[in-house]
Scaffold this motif. Structure first.
Motif, PDB file in Angstrom:
ATOM      1  N   GLN A  66      33.532  90.095  31.530  1.00 34.56           N
ATOM      2  CA  GLN A  66      33.124  91.497  31.549  1.00 34.56           C
ATOM      3  C   GLN A  66      33.134  92.165  30.181  1.00 34.56           C
ATOM      4  OE1 GLN A  66      35.450  93.586  34.447  1.00 34.56           O
ATOM      5  NE2 GLN A  66      34.929  92.202  36.108  1.00 34.56           N
ATOM      6  N   GLU A  67      33.815  91.591  29.209  1.00 37.56           N
ATOM      7  CA  GLU A  67      33.897  92.222  27.899  1.00 37.56           C
ATOM      8  C   GLU A  67      33.192  91.391  26.822  1.00 37.56           C
ATOM      9  OE1 GLU A  67      38.006  92.911  27.108  1.00 37.56           O
ATOM     10  OE2 GLU A  67      38.201  94.495  28.615  1.00 37.56           O
ATOM     11  N   ILE A  68      33.549  90.109  26.721  1.00 35.36           N
ATOM     12  CA  ILE A  68      33.020  89.296  25.627  1.00 35.36           C
ATOM     13  C   ILE A  68      31.564  88.913  25.868  1.00 35.36           C
ATOM     14  CG2 ILE A  68      33.243  87.103  24.415  1.00 35.36           C
ATOM     15  CD1 ILE A  68      36.207  87.282  24.715  1.00 35.36           C
TER      16      ILE A  68
ATOM     17  N   ARG B 266      29.820 103.923  32.201  1.00 32.46           N
ATOM     18  CA  ARG B 266      29.085 103.172  33.221  1.00 32.46           C
ATOM     19  C   ARG B 266      28.004 104.012  33.899  1.00 32.46           C
ATOM     20  NH1 ARG B 266      30.184  97.837  32.374  1.00 32.46           N
ATOM     21  NH2 ARG B 266      32.397  97.581  31.932  1.00 32.46           N
ATOM     22  N   GLU B 267      27.869 105.280  33.498  1.00 34.93           N
ATOM     23  CA  GLU B 267      26.911 106.126  34.185  1.00 34.93           C
ATOM     24  C   GLU B 267      25.476 105.794  33.786  1.00 34.93           C
ATOM     25  OE1 GLU B 267      27.954 110.104  33.408  1.00 34.93           O
ATOM     26  OE2 GLU B 267      29.823 110.030  34.580  1.00 34.93           O
ATOM     27  N   LEU B 268      25.279 105.320  32.502  1.00 34.85           N
ATOM     28  CA  LEU B 268      23.932 105.013  32.036  1.00 34.85           C
ATOM     29  C   LEU B 268      23.678 103.524  32.205  1.00 34.85           C
ATOM     30  CD1 LEU B 268      23.806 107.177  28.781  1.00 34.85           C
ATOM     31  CD2 LEU B 268      22.882 107.711  31.023  1.00 34.85           C
TER      32      LEU B 268
ATOM     33  N   VAL C 129      25.554  94.552  35.204  1.00 37.25           N
ATOM     34  CA  VAL C 129      26.420  95.721  35.084  1.00 37.25           C
ATOM     35  C   VAL C 129      26.722  96.308  36.456  1.00 37.25           C
ATOM     36  CG1 VAL C 129      26.587  98.071  34.167  1.00 37.25           C
ATOM     37  CG2 VAL C 129      25.654  96.248  32.743  1.00 37.25           C
ATOM     38  N   VAL C 130      25.675  96.390  37.320  1.00 34.12           N
ATOM     39  CA  VAL C 130      25.877  96.922  38.675  1.00 34.12           C
ATOM     40  C   VAL C 130      26.839  96.044  39.459  1.00 34.12           C
ATOM     41  CG1 VAL C 130      24.741  97.374  40.876  1.00 34.12           C
ATOM     42  CG2 VAL C 130      23.663  98.118  38.753  1.00 34.12           C
ATOM     43  N   SER C 131      26.645  94.719  39.360  1.00 35.42           N
ATOM     44  CA  SER C 131      27.544  93.801  40.058  1.00 35.42           C
ATOM     45  C   SER C 131      28.975  93.936  39.559  1.00 35.42           C
ATOM     46  CB  SER C 131      27.062  92.360  39.874  1.00 35.42           C
ATOM     47  OG  SER C 131      27.950  91.446  40.470  1.00 35.42           O
ATOM     48  N   THR C 132      29.124  94.034  38.235  1.00 38.50           N
ATOM     49  CA  THR C 132      30.462  94.215  37.659  1.00 38.50           C
ATOM     50  C   THR C 132      31.096  95.519  38.118  1.00 38.50           C
ATOM     51  OG1 THR C 132      29.832  92.947  35.700  1.00 38.50           O
ATOM     52  CG2 THR C 132      31.763  94.377  35.510  1.00 38.50           C
TER      53      THR C 132
END
Length: 232
Positions: free
Chosen positions: A76-78, A118-120, A139-142
């Motif tokens: 999720q980050e790298i 996460r809003e955009l 991003v949506v799945s995360t």
């Protein structure tokens, strides 16, 4: 390699990982020159090495919680940052011509996503082509996974809160009962003190009375002995 890992702590690698990742985000939030992008690529590879070391230490220690957390942060980050850096380097190297309005919109969306907003989650477009559909889906799945984890955490927190309230109610009742017993004990001690004082005073009066009787008897005996000696 295992000995080399054991010479350092999990927290040491985590601190270096956080520092490298923070520098990557600062570079991406500023002007994206070719040198800055290359430095970001070096830092993200360094962060990935630190994360692999953290995973290895977690496996050695048998800490499944840290292992799962390191895997989650890797995904999720790298990985999102690495993909974004690679895309920017490729665009920079190919000399892609961005329109000023498109560049500003895409840059704001990328920065907000990478810096935690996460809003955009709009799609990134270049020349009318859709470049961000897969990324948006990731991003949506995360986000959905994070929401599920947050919901589970909230339910767990609510359960812990209910148990805590129950324990506090029980302890409150115990404290009230203990306070009542303490007051009863204090009252009993006061009554006992009063009784002891009364008994002490009574014992003193009895003792004084006995001394008076003893004195009278001594005087009476002395008088009788004196009369007998006088008669003889």
């Amino acid at each position: 390699q295992k000995c080399s890992l054991m010479n350092r702590k999990y927290e040491d690698y985590e601190e270096e990982y956080e520092d490298a990742l923070s520098r990557v985000r600062r570079f991406l939030a500023s002007a994206r020159t070719h040198a800055a992008l290359l430095e970001c690529d070096r830092l993200i590879n360094e962060s990935r090495k630190h994360m692999y070391a953290m995973q290895a230490l977690s496996e050695i220690e048998g800490n499944q919680m840290k292992l799962a957390e390191s895997k989650r942060r890797l995904e999720q980050e790298i990985n999102p940052l690495s993909n974004e850096i690679s895309r920017c380097i490729l665009d920079f190297s190919s000399g892609a011509d961005f329109n000023s309005s498109q560049t500003e919109s895409n840059s704001d969306a990328i920065r907000n996503e990478l810096l935690g907003n996460r809003e955009l989650m709009g799609n990134f477009t270049v020349g009318g082509s859709n470049l961000g559909t897969d990324r948006t889906n990731d991003v949506v799945s995360t986000t959905e996974n994070l929401l599920k984890e947050t919901q589970a955490l909230c339910e767990n927190t609510e359960s812990i809160g209910a148990e805590t309230m129950s324990i506090m109610d029980s302890q409150s009742e115990q404290l009230y009962s203990s306070s009542r017993k303490i007051r009863e004990t204090q009252s009993s001690m006061e009554r006992a003190g009063f009784v002891l004082k009364e008994m002490t005073a009574r014992a003193f009066r009895n003792k004084l009375f006995l001394y008076c009787i003893l004195g009278l008897l001594i005087l009476a005996n002395g008088y009788i002995l004196g009369r007998r000696l006088f008669w003889h």
